[in-house]
Every structure is written in structure tokens, then in C-alpha cells.
Design a protein around this motif. Structure first.
Motif, mmCIF file in Angstrom:
data_model
loop_
_atom_site.group_PDB
_atom_site.id
_atom_site.type_symbol
_atom_site.label_atom_id
_atom_site.label_comp_id
_atom_site.label_asym_id
_atom_site.label_seq_id
_atom_site.Cartn_x
_atom_site.Cartn_y
_atom_site.Cartn_z
ATOM 1 N N PRO A 14 0.833 -1.206 0.000
ATOM 2 C CA PRO A 14 0.000 0.000 0.000
ATOM 3 C C PRO A 14 0.869 1.258 0.000
ATOM 4 C CG PRO A 14 -0.732 -1.543 1.683
ATOM 5 C CD PRO A 14 0.520 -2.112 1.096
ATOM 6 N N GLY A 15 0.525 2.194 -0.819
ATOM 7 C CA GLY A 15 1.295 3.444 -0.868
ATOM 8 C C GLY A 15 2.376 3.413 -1.929
ATOM 9 N N ALA A 16 2.906 2.212 -2.247
ATOM 10 C CA ALA A 16 4.034 2.141 -3.175
ATOM 11 C C ALA A 16 3.637 2.582 -4.582
ATOM 12 C CB ALA A 16 4.578 0.718 -3.212
ATOM 13 N N TRP A 17 2.416 2.248 -5.010
ATOM 14 C CA TRP A 17 1.957 2.661 -6.337
ATOM 15 C C TRP A 17 2.074 4.165 -6.482
ATOM 16 C CZ3 TRP A 17 -1.727 5.986 -8.273
ATOM 17 C CH2 TRP A 17 -1.975 5.877 -9.645
ATOM 18 N N TYR A 18 1.633 4.833 -5.423
ATOM 19 C CA TYR A 18 1.601 6.283 -5.500
ATOM 20 C C TYR A 18 3.012 6.848 -5.546
ATOM 21 C CZ TYR A 18 -3.130 5.243 -4.214
ATOM 22 O OH TYR A 18 -4.389 4.734 -4.196
ATOM 23 N N ASP A 19 3.903 6.297 -4.681
ATOM 24 C CA ASP A 19 5.267 6.845 -4.613
ATOM 25 C C ASP A 19 5.902 6.850 -5.990
ATOM 26 O OD1 ASP A 19 4.805 6.941 -1.989
ATOM 27 O OD2 ASP A 19 5.968 5.158 -1.459
ATOM 28 N N SER A 20 5.801 5.704 -6.678
ATOM 29 C CA SER A 20 6.514 5.604 -7.944
ATOM 30 C C SER A 20 5.659 6.053 -9.107
ATOM 31 C CB SER A 20 6.945 4.160 -8.174
ATOM 32 O OG SER A 20 5.784 3.349 -8.173
ATOM 33 N N THR A 21 4.368 5.746 -9.077
ATOM 34 C CA THR A 21 3.598 5.859 -10.298
ATOM 35 C C THR A 21 2.927 7.192 -10.493
ATOM 36 O OG1 THR A 21 3.220 3.555 -9.975
ATOM 37 C CG2 THR A 21 2.018 4.570 -11.750
ATOM 38 N N VAL A 22 2.595 7.882 -9.432
ATOM 39 C CA VAL A 22 1.912 9.152 -9.648
ATOM 40 C C VAL A 22 2.805 10.096 -10.442
ATOM 41 C CG1 VAL A 22 2.536 10.267 -7.450
ATOM 42 C CG2 VAL A 22 0.478 10.953 -8.644
ATOM 43 N N LEU A 23 4.130 9.998 -10.210
ATOM 44 C CA LEU A 23 5.042 10.854 -10.978
ATOM 45 C C LEU A 23 5.038 10.460 -12.455
ATOM 46 C CD1 LEU A 23 8.046 11.220 -8.504
ATOM 47 C CD2 LEU A 23 6.257 12.882 -9.064
ATOM 48 N N GLU A 24 4.909 9.144 -12.692
ATOM 49 C CA GLU A 24 4.853 8.699 -14.088
ATOM 50 C C GLU A 24 3.560 9.181 -14.750
ATOM 51 O OE1 GLU A 24 5.561 4.496 -14.232
ATOM 52 O OE2 GLU A 24 7.288 4.738 -12.902
ATOM 53 N N VAL A 25 2.471 9.128 -13.993
ATOM 54 C CA VAL A 25 1.188 9.587 -14.538
ATOM 55 C C VAL A 25 1.277 11.075 -14.881
ATOM 56 C CG1 VAL A 25 -1.239 10.020 -13.958
ATOM 57 C CG2 VAL A 25 -0.211 7.813 -13.429
ATOM 58 N N ILE A 26 1.870 11.842 -13.976
ATOM 59 C CA ILE A 26 2.036 13.285 -14.244
ATOM 60 C C ILE A 26 2.899 13.470 -15.500
ATOM 61 C CG2 ILE A 26 3.026 15.454 -13.370
ATOM 62 C CD1 ILE A 26 2.385 14.377 -10.507
ATOM 63 N N GLY A 27 3.983 12.710 -15.561
ATOM 64 C CA GLY A 27 4.901 12.825 -16.696
ATOM 65 C C GLY A 27 4.222 12.463 -18.003
ATOM 66 N N ARG A 28 3.418 11.398 -17.981
ATOM 67 C CA ARG A 28 2.721 10.977 -19.209
ATOM 68 C C ARG A 28 1.746 12.071 -19.663
ATOM 69 N NH1 ARG A 28 1.758 5.904 -20.650
ATOM 70 N NH2 ARG A 28 -0.438 5.754 -20.100
ATOM 71 N N LYS A 29 1.043 12.649 -18.692
ATOM 72 C CA LYS A 29 0.097 13.722 -19.059
ATOM 73 C C LYS A 29 0.859 14.939 -19.578
ATOM 74 C CE LYS A 29 -3.168 14.567 -20.302
ATOM 75 N NZ LYS A 29 -4.133 13.884 -21.107
ATOM 76 N N GLN A 30 2.011 15.231 -18.946
ATOM 77 C CA GLN A 30 2.818 16.369 -19.429
ATOM 78 C C GLN A 30 3.212 16.191 -20.890
ATOM 79 O OE1 GLN A 30 6.035 16.170 -16.616
ATOM 80 N NE2 GLN A 30 5.368 18.012 -15.520
ATOM 81 N N GLY A 32 1.482 14.648 -23.062
ATOM 82 C CA GLY A 32 0.299 14.581 -23.926
ATOM 83 C C GLY A 32 -0.164 13.169 -24.225
ATOM 84 N N ILE A 33 0.259 12.201 -23.410
ATOM 85 C CA ILE A 33 -0.162 10.812 -23.629
ATOM 86 C C ILE A 33 -1.509 10.602 -22.945
ATOM 87 C CG2 ILE A 33 0.411 8.377 -23.148
ATOM 88 C CD1 ILE A 33 3.399 9.366 -23.113
ATOM 89 N N GLU A 34 -2.406 9.928 -23.656
ATOM 90 C CA GLU A 34 -3.736 9.695 -23.075
ATOM 91 C C GLU A 34 -3.627 8.689 -21.918
ATOM 92 O OE1 GLU A 34 -6.770 7.620 -25.418
ATOM 93 O OE2 GLU A 34 -8.199 9.156 -24.770
ATOM 94 N N LEU A 35 -4.243 9.028 -20.779
ATOM 95 C CA LEU A 35 -4.182 8.146 -19.610
ATOM 96 C C LEU A 35 -5.322 7.141 -19.647
ATOM 97 C CD1 LEU A 35 -3.493 10.829 -16.826
ATOM 98 C CD2 LEU A 35 -1.809 9.398 -18.005
ATOM 99 N N GLY A 36 -5.094 5.995 -19.024
ATOM 100 C CA GLY A 36 -6.141 4.976 -18.921
ATOM 101 C C GLY A 36 -7.035 5.259 -17.722
ATOM 102 N N ALA A 37 -8.234 4.645 -17.746
ATOM 103 C CA ALA A 37 -9.205 4.854 -16.665
ATOM 104 C C ALA A 37 -8.626 4.416 -15.320
ATOM 105 C CB ALA A 37 -10.485 4.089 -16.970
ATOM 106 N N GLU A 38 -7.830 3.343 -15.347
ATOM 107 C CA GLU A 38 -7.244 2.806 -14.117
ATOM 108 C C GLU A 38 -6.289 3.819 -13.474
ATOM 109 O OE1 GLU A 38 -7.584 -0.332 -12.856
ATOM 110 O OE2 GLU A 38 -5.814 -0.581 -11.597
ATOM 111 N N GLU A 39 -5.476 4.441 -14.328
ATOM 112 C CA GLU A 39 -4.523 5.433 -13.816
ATOM 113 C C GLU A 39 -5.258 6.610 -13.181
ATOM 114 O OE1 GLU A 39 -0.797 5.794 -16.687
ATOM 115 O OE2 GLU A 39 -2.655 5.595 -17.821
ATOM 116 N N ILE A 40 -6.296 7.077 -13.864
ATOM 117 C CA ILE A 40 -7.051 8.234 -13.354
ATOM 118 C C ILE A 40 -7.761 7.861 -12.064
ATOM 119 C CG2 ILE A 40 -9.030 9.733 -13.885
ATOM 120 C CD1 ILE A 40 -8.020 9.736 -16.813
ATOM 121 N N SER A 41 -8.333 6.673 -12.060
ATOM 122 C CA SER A 41 -9.063 6.220 -10.875
ATOM 123 C C SER A 41 -8.130 6.140 -9.658
ATOM 124 C CB SER A 41 -9.690 4.865 -11.208
ATOM 125 O OG SER A 41 -9.973 4.174 -10.054
ATOM 126 N N ARG A 42 -6.931 5.606 -9.872
ATOM 127 C CA ARG A 42 -5.990 5.468 -8.748
ATOM 128 C C ARG A 42 -5.456 6.827 -8.291
ATOM 129 N NH1 ARG A 42 -4.216 0.897 -6.961
ATOM 130 N NH2 ARG A 42 -5.194 -0.936 -7.857
#
Ligand code: URA
Length: 459
Positions: A14-30, A32-42
Motif C-alpha cells: 500500500p502506498g508504493a503505487w503512488y510513490d513511484s507511479t503518480v510521478l509517471e502519470v504526471i509525466g505521461r500527461k505532461q 500529452g499521452i492519453e491516460l487509462g481509466a485505471e490510472e485516473i481512478s488510482r
């Protein structure tokens, strides 16, 4: 990273997804890559639980602001916001249940009038509203200028009020769209309000959560709205109706003008006072009344309760003229703890809470424009809106316009009364308000509502 890899990271502690992945999600959006529903939901679930801090969510919002959100991303964000709380299912006997929402404006007190009007026609109106956003005012802030007014309700309380009174106006809560409440406040404080996908998901999630079956969205264009040009408002109106079509309520959208403030008052208590005056005087001719009549008529057609727009408008106008909207407004406010007698007594002594400054015309002519954004920014600088999340609203500051677009004014004629904080600079206030006015030759009158878009007419 692909959506599958994100899903794999769900198995981390618990918590590990956020530590590593939220930065990747931000980076992907930066990028211009379309995010998946799972990423947005998390991301939304993490933000709602506090695991993702404000500063990371602010970075995500800014990336979304610049890169935009696709229809699928907007839909996923709507679902994620909804899933942060419950969803009220109304009993079949309450159907059709109607609701309205505005994309935001200046002096936009439509909700305060239209909700009781619709209830006076016999409709159930479960309405969730928001606070001020950016330069635009918020219904909840306005309502809270009435002493005792409660805008939080449990489901049982809300259903009992719907049964008894026919309408309520509440804000987002721990029970309904809590993540939207947090995101809304963060958008307000980070300059990320005016982004289509964020606006659509913010509005749709609130509308779906409260259980209405038919909803009209008032899409405002002009300097006081989030869409400067009418064409942008049309595109947005079509988009919100289309995306809304993926969910249960039926949505329609009206494209309406917000070049100058709606009605006379801008500012929280001042706007409530204007609504009370319209109701007391049974004034169906003011621009606020006319907008409510137009929106209400369209909503009754959408819900199958009026055979034509004109017939629906007559039904709504009648509630103003026969006093039933006034009675319903008072009933709703009282049911939510609001004390209108105390509000009136406080208003009588407004000079003790705010200084009045008169703004007069430097020349004779016709009022050709009153820039809504200039008025809104002035009111916000005097405390009627927020500049940061922690700001406390001043209920009493704002403006009462004493001349409208199209009116003739003499040199020295009264244009407006500004209510400013004690200690503010009166001369500077006068100059700031005057900047909003343009004076020249008699202008043409433009219609308030230029189109109503439904699922059938949206491209
Ligand atoms: N109203 C909302 O509820 N959300 C927005 O983003 C804009 C207007």
C-alpha cells in the motif's frame, strides 16, 4: 508506461503505487499521452485518501490544463470523482427530478431563483452547487451569507426535504463526491479552473451523484465566463451533452451570454438580496428572471413536462407572478436552517460591515459594456471571492450596478455602488469599477440564450 504495467504495480505494498507511479502519470500527461481509466481512478483515490499530496495533484492538474483531457479521460475522471463517495438513487415517485448547473459567471444567481421556481411547478429538484471558482461566484458561498444556512445534509435529511419541500441546495460532502470537493478547491487555488475536461467532470460528477433524471447546463461565454467566445461555448455545450450521454441523467445545454454581469448585484449577500427582491416584487422582466424562465422552460421540455419551450417558459414565469416561487424559496431556506429575518436585519446595517462608494459617469452617453471580468476581479480583491484556499469570504463586499447595458446616463449619473472593506482605498475602488464601463452610442440588445443543445441536436 502502458496501462498494463500500471495495473501490475497495484500488487505493490500500500502506498508504493503512488510513490513511484503518480510521478509517471504526471509525466505521461505532461507529454500529452492519453491516460487509462485505471490510472485516473488510482490518482483520484490516492488524492482523496491523502496519500497523493496537493502539490502532486496540482502538478497533474497543470499538465491536464495544458495538454487537455480526451473524452475517455474526462469520462474516467467523472467516474473516479463519483466513486470517491456514494450516489443517491431517488425513489421512482420523485421522478422526473430536475437539476441545473452553470459553467460559472459573474452575478450569476440563477440557481437561487430557478430551483424554487421548478419546485413550485411541482418538480423535485436535488441540487448540488459549488463555491466560488476562479473569478466566478459560487452558490454555496452566496447561500452561506444567510445566517444559520446549512448546505451539508445526510441522505435521509435530503430525501425528507425533497419529499416535504420539493428542493434542496447542498454542497459536495464526505458522503457525495468528496474528491470533487478537494479537487475543486485545489483548481481554484492553482489557476487550473478553465479546462474543458476538468469542468465537464466536475459538473457531471456532482449532477450524477445527487440523482436527478434531467439536467440543463448553462454554458456561459464572454469575459465573465470560462469561454471567451460564443463558438467555444457551443463546442463545449455539445461536448458536455455528448459525454453526459454516457451516463444516466438526460443532459441538455444552453449557450448563454456573460459579457456583463447578470442582474444588478455581484457579491454574496448582495446577490441573495437581489434574488429576494425579484421574488418579492414578482419581477419577471429582469434579465435574471428571463434567464431562469428560458432555462426552466427548456428543462421542462427535456423532462417531458412541457409540450413546447414557450409553454414551459409560461409555467416557470407563472411561479414568479403568482408568488409560489417566493413561498418555495422561503420554505427551502427555512428547511435548511436559514434565517431570512436576521439576514434582512443584517443587510439594513450593511454600512457597518462595508463602506459604500458611489461610482458616477464621467460623460453622457449610453452604456455599451460593463466588463464582467473587471467587476469580478474587483469584487474578489475586496474579499467577495478567494485568492487562496484558506481565504475567508467577506459576505458583504461587492457591487450593485445602478445602470445596465443600453441605459442612457448623464454626466455625473450614478453607475454603481461598490461595497468595499473598511480601510480600503475609496478612490482606487472608484477608478477600478469605472474601468469596467464603456460609454458610447446606443448598443444593440443581444439575446441572453442563443441556443439549447440536446442529445438529438449535438453533433
Ligand atoms: N462549475 C463546476 O461545478 N465546476 C467547474 O469546473 C466549473 C463550474
Amino acid at each position: 508506461m502502458r496501462a498494463g504495467a500500471i495495473a501490475a504495480s497495484v500488487r505493490l505494498a500500500p502506498g508504493a503505487w503512488y510513490d513511484s507511479t503518480v510521478l509517471e502519470v504526471i509525466g505521461r500527461k505532461q507529454r500529452g499521452i492519453e491516460l487509462g481509466a485505471e490510472e485516473i481512478s488510482r490518482a483520484i483515490a490516492g488524492f482523496n485518501s491523502g496519500v497523493i499530496p496537493d502539490y502532486q495533484m496540482a502538478a497533474f492538474l497543470m499538465a491536464a490544463y495544458f495538454q487537455g483531457l480526451s473524452d475517455d479521460e474526462t469520462c474516467a475522471l467523472t467516474v473516479a470523482l463519483l466513486e470517491s463517495g456514494g450516489r443517491w438513487k431517488l425513489p421512482a415517485s420523485f421522478m422526473p427530478a430536475l437539476d441545473k448547473h452553470s459553467t460559472g459567471g459573474v452575478g450569476d444567481k440563477t440557481t437561487l431563483l430557478l430551483v424554487p421556481m421548478l419546485a413550485a411547478v411541482g418538480m423535485k429538484v436535488p441540487k448540488m452547487a459549488g463555491r466560488g471558482l476562479g473569478h466566478t461566484g459560487g452558490t454555496i458561498d452566496k447561500l452561506e451569507s444567510i445566517p444559520g444556512m446549512r448546505t451539508a445534509m445526510t441522505r435521509d435529511e435530503a430525501m425528507a426535504q425533497l419529499e416535504r419541500v420539493g428542493c434542496f441546495i447542498i454542497s459536495q460532502s464526505e458522503e457525495l463526491v468528496p474528491a470533487e470537493k478537494k479537487l475543486y478547491a485545489l483548481r481554484d487555488a492553482t489557476g487550473t479552473t478553465a479546462q474543458e475536461g476538468l469542468i465537464i467532470s466536475s459538473i457531471l460528477s456532482k449532477k450524477i451523484a445527487c440523482g436527478a433524471s434531467h439536467v440543463i447546463i448553462d454554458v456561459k461565454h464572454g469575459s465573465g465566463g470560462f469561454f471567451p467566445h460564443e463558438a467555444q461555448a457551443y463546442d463545449f455545450a455539445e461536448r458536455i451533452v455528448q459525454i453526459g450521454g454516457r451516463f444516466k441523467p438526460s443532459f441538455a445545454a444552453a449557450v448563454t451570454a456573460m459579457e456583463h454581469p447578470l442582474g444588478k448585484a455581484v457579491g454574496n449577500a448582495l446577490e441573495v438580496a437581489e434574488v429576494i427582491q425579484i421574488l418579492d416584487e414578482r419581477d419577471a422582466s429582469s434579465d435574471v428572471s428571463q434567464l431562469c424562465i428560458g432555462l426552466g422552460g427548456a428543462l421542462l421540455v427535456l423532462a417531458g413536462k412541457a409540450a413546447s419551450h414557450a409553454y414551459g417558459e409560461d409555467m416557470i414565469a407563472e411561479t414568479l407572478l403568482d408568488g409560489s416561487a417566493q413561498a418555495k424559496f422561503r420554505e427551502m431556506i427555512a428547511a435548511q436552517g436559514g434565517d431570512l429575518d436576521m439576514f434582512a436585519a443584517e443587510l439594513d446595517t450593511i454600512e457597518a460591515k462595508a463602506m459604500q462608494v458611489q461610482v458616477t459617469s464621467p460623460m453622457p452617453g449610453y452604456i455599451t459594456g460593463i466588463d464582467a471580468l473587471t467587476i469580478a476581479e474587483f469584487c474578489r480583491s475586496e474579499g467577495a471571492g478567494r485568492l487562496s484556499k484558506e481565504d475567508k469570504i467577506n459576505r458583504w463586499t461587492g457591487i450593485v450596478l445602478r445602470a445596465a447595458v443600453g441605459d442612457a446616463v448623464a454626466e455625473g449619473g450614478l453607475l454603481a455602488e461598490a461595497y468595499i472593506r473598511h480601510g480600503s482605498d475609496c478612490g482606487a475602488a472608484r477608478d477600478d469599477v469605472l474601468k469596467a464601463f464603456s460609454i458610447g452610442d446606443k448598443p444593440e440588445r443581444k439575446p441572453l440564450i442563443s441556443a439549447v443543445i440536446t442529445a438529438e441536436t449535438a453533433n
